[in-house]
Design a protein around this motif. Structure first.
Motif, PDB file in Angstrom:
ATOM      1  N   ASP A  18       1.050   6.618   5.985  1.00 27.01           N
ATOM      2  CA  ASP A  18       1.062   5.237   5.518  1.00 27.01           C
ATOM      3  C   ASP A  18      -0.341   4.856   5.098  1.00 27.01           C
ATOM      4  N   LYS A  19      -0.414   3.930   4.173  1.00 27.67           N
ATOM      5  CA  LYS A  19      -1.712   3.548   3.621  1.00 27.67           C
ATOM      6  C   LYS A  19      -1.967   2.061   3.844  1.00 27.67           C
ATOM      7  N   VAL A  20      -3.223   1.747   4.163  1.00 25.25           N
ATOM      8  CA  VAL A  20      -3.668   0.367   4.303  1.00 25.25           C
ATOM      9  C   VAL A  20      -4.875   0.203   3.390  1.00 25.25           C
ATOM     10  N   ALA A  21      -4.824  -0.810   2.542  1.00 31.32           N
ATOM     11  CA  ALA A  21      -5.944  -1.094   1.637  1.00 31.32           C
ATOM     12  C   ALA A  21      -6.845  -2.134   2.281  1.00 31.32           C
ATOM     13  N   ILE A  22      -8.127  -1.965   2.088  1.00 34.34           N
ATOM     14  CA  ILE A  22      -9.100  -2.978   2.509  1.00 34.34           C
ATOM     15  C   ILE A  22      -9.574  -3.651   1.226  1.00 34.34           C
ATOM     16  N   THR A  23      -9.103  -4.884   1.038  1.00 33.22           N
ATOM     17  CA  THR A  23      -9.363  -5.609  -0.203  1.00 33.22           C
ATOM     18  C   THR A  23      -9.603  -7.079   0.104  1.00 33.22           C
ATOM     19  N   ASN A  24     -10.616  -7.673  -0.503  1.00 33.65           N
ATOM     20  CA  ASN A  24     -10.912  -9.102  -0.337  1.00 33.65           C
ATOM     21  C   ASN A  24     -11.042  -9.485   1.134  1.00 33.65           C
ATOM     22  N   PHE A  25     -11.723  -8.642   1.906  1.00 31.25           N
ATOM     23  CA  PHE A  25     -11.976  -8.891   3.325  1.00 31.25           C
ATOM     24  C   PHE A  25     -10.692  -9.030   4.134  1.00 31.25           C
ATOM     25  N   THR A  26      -9.657  -8.261   3.759  1.00 27.84           N
ATOM     26  CA  THR A  26      -8.410  -8.219   4.524  1.00 27.84           C
ATOM     27  C   THR A  26      -7.884  -6.792   4.543  1.00 27.84           C
ATOM     28  N   PHE A  27      -7.093  -6.503   5.593  1.00 29.91           N
ATOM     29  CA  PHE A  27      -6.336  -5.264   5.651  1.00 29.91           C
ATOM     30  C   PHE A  27      -4.969  -5.564   5.053  1.00 29.91           C
ATOM     31  N   SER A  28      -4.532  -4.734   4.127  1.00 32.10           N
ATOM     32  CA  SER A  28      -3.255  -5.007   3.463  1.00 32.10           C
ATOM     33  C   SER A  28      -2.407  -3.741   3.421  1.00 32.10           C
ATOM     34  N   PRO A  29      -1.249  -3.748   4.101  1.00 37.06           N
ATOM     35  CA  PRO A  29      -0.680  -4.863   4.840  1.00 37.06           C
ATOM     36  C   PRO A  29      -1.391  -5.073   6.175  1.00 37.06           C
TER      37      PRO A  29
ATOM     38  N   ALA B 171       0.027  -5.763   9.087  1.00 38.33           N
ATOM     39  CA  ALA B 171       0.747  -5.086  10.171  1.00 38.33           C
ATOM     40  C   ALA B 171       1.689  -4.042   9.581  1.00 38.33           C
ATOM     41  N   ILE B 172       1.687  -2.862  10.195  1.00 33.89           N
ATOM     42  CA  ILE B 172       2.618  -1.815   9.782  1.00 33.89           C
ATOM     43  C   ILE B 172       3.269  -1.225  11.026  1.00 33.89           C
ATOM     44  N   THR B 173       4.435  -0.637  10.832  1.00 39.07           N
ATOM     45  CA  THR B 173       5.137   0.079  11.893  1.00 39.07           C
ATOM     46  C   THR B 173       5.374   1.497  11.411  1.00 39.07           C
ATOM     47  N   VAL B 174       4.971   2.454  12.249  1.00 40.22           N
ATOM     48  CA  VAL B 174       5.102   3.867  11.895  1.00 40.22           C
ATOM     49  C   VAL B 174       5.705   4.629  13.072  1.00 40.22           C
ATOM     50  N   LYS B 175       6.181   5.814  12.799  1.00 44.36           N
ATOM     51  CA  LYS B 175       6.689   6.703  13.846  1.00 44.36           C
ATOM     52  C   LYS B 175       5.522   7.476  14.463  1.00 44.36           C
ATOM     53  N   LYS B 176       5.690   7.840  15.724  1.00 48.37           N
ATOM     54  CA  LYS B 176       4.693   8.647  16.413  1.00 48.37           C
ATOM     55  C   LYS B 176       4.450   9.921  15.608  1.00 48.37           C
ATOM     56  N   GLY B 177       3.183  10.291  15.454  1.00 45.77           N
ATOM     57  CA  GLY B 177       2.817  11.468  14.674  1.00 45.77           C
ATOM     58  C   GLY B 177       2.416  11.144  13.244  1.00 45.77           C
ATOM     59  N   THR B 178       2.537   9.874  12.851  1.00 43.30           N
ATOM     60  CA  THR B 178       2.196   9.465  11.487  1.00 43.30           C
ATOM     61  C   THR B 178       0.688   9.334  11.318  1.00 43.30           C
ATOM     62  N   THR B 179       0.198   9.776  10.182  1.00 39.88           N
ATOM     63  CA  THR B 179      -1.207   9.606   9.828  1.00 39.88           C
ATOM     64  C   THR B 179      -1.331   8.393   8.921  1.00 39.88           C
ATOM     65  N   VAL B 180      -2.208   7.478   9.289  1.00 41.55           N
ATOM     66  CA  VAL B 180      -2.453   6.273   8.495  1.00 41.55           C
ATOM     67  C   VAL B 180      -3.813   6.419   7.829  1.00 41.55           C
ATOM     68  N   THR B 181      -3.889   6.039   6.561  1.00 49.76           N
ATOM     69  CA  THR B 181      -5.134   6.098   5.798  1.00 49.76           C
ATOM     70  C   THR B 181      -5.539   4.697   5.381  1.00 49.76           C
ATOM     71  N   TRP B 182      -6.764   4.315   5.713  1.00 50.00           N
ATOM     72  CA  TRP B 182      -7.354   3.057   5.277  1.00 50.00           C
ATOM     73  C   TRP B 182      -8.348   3.384   4.166  1.00 50.00           C
ATOM     74  N   THR B 183      -8.297   2.640   3.068  1.00 52.01           N
ATOM     75  CA  THR B 183      -9.217   2.854   1.949  1.00 52.01           C
ATOM     76  C   THR B 183      -9.934   1.550   1.649  1.00 52.01           C
TER      77      THR B 183
ATOM     78  N   GLN C  62     -14.410   4.756  -0.014  1.00 45.98           N
ATOM     79  CA  GLN C  62     -14.229   5.716   1.071  1.00 45.98           C
ATOM     80  C   GLN C  62     -12.960   5.417   1.855  1.00 45.98           C
ATOM     81  N   SER C  63     -12.402   6.474   2.472  1.00 47.37           N
ATOM     82  CA  SER C  63     -11.188   6.348   3.264  1.00 47.37           C
ATOM     83  C   SER C  63     -11.411   6.883   4.667  1.00 47.37           C
ATOM     84  N   TYR C  64     -10.553   6.448   5.576  1.00 52.86           N
ATOM     85  CA  TYR C  64     -10.550   6.913   6.955  1.00 52.86           C
ATOM     86  C   TYR C  64      -9.101   7.147   7.349  1.00 52.86           C
TER      87      TYR C  64
END
Length: 137
Positions: free
Chosen positions: A55-66, A68-80, A107-109
């Motif tokens: 799942d992906k989360v964008a960092i834009t305009n000083f917010t995390f978007s979305p 809140a997210i819901t993922v299954k155990k074992g999921t890798t989330v990427t913030w950019t 950059q991403s994490y």
């Protein structure tokens, strides 16, 4: 009335002749206008899409978007980071959650969630930026 009768007869002849003409064309025609293959219909029950592995989360305009997210155990989330300033992704509940270094523009994490629960995080540089990852079994 004598002038109207010949007109009615001509109209009837044309109508009957046209009907006979079109009937003969449809019976002797060898060309088909039907499509070569008709779409197949399915009677099976639609399957739900499998959960995404990333799942992906964008960092834009000083917010995390979305936010809140819901993922299954074992999921890798990427913030950019799409902002022009640096940000972090830092778990705030003291759990084993995401903790990035400072991310520059572009950059991403990534972090893989291996336990179920709610993981609240913020940007340690801008603590008003908050988000939540809820991890389910």
């Amino acid at each position: 009335m004598k002038k109207v009768l010949p007109i009615i007869i001509v109209i009837l002849i044309l109508a009957v002749g046209g009907a006979i003409y079109f009937a003969s064309k449809s019976n002797t025609s060898t060309t088909s206008t039907a499509p070569a293959s008709l779409p197949k219909t399915s009677t099976s029950t639609p399957q739900a899409a499998p959960p995404q592995a990333v799942d992906k989360v964008a960092i834009t305009n000083f917010t995390f978007s979305p936010v809140a997210i819901t993922v299954k155990k074992g999921t890798t989330v990427t913030w950019t980071n799409n902002d022009s300033v640096n940000h972090t992704v830092t778990e705030t509940d003291g759990l084993s959650g995401p903790k990035s270094s400072s991310l520059a523009t572009g950059q991403s994490y990534t972090f893989t969630f291996t336990t179920a629960g709610a993981f609240h995080y913020n940007c340690s540089i801008h603590p008003n930026m908050v988000g939540t990852v809820t991890v389910t079994e």
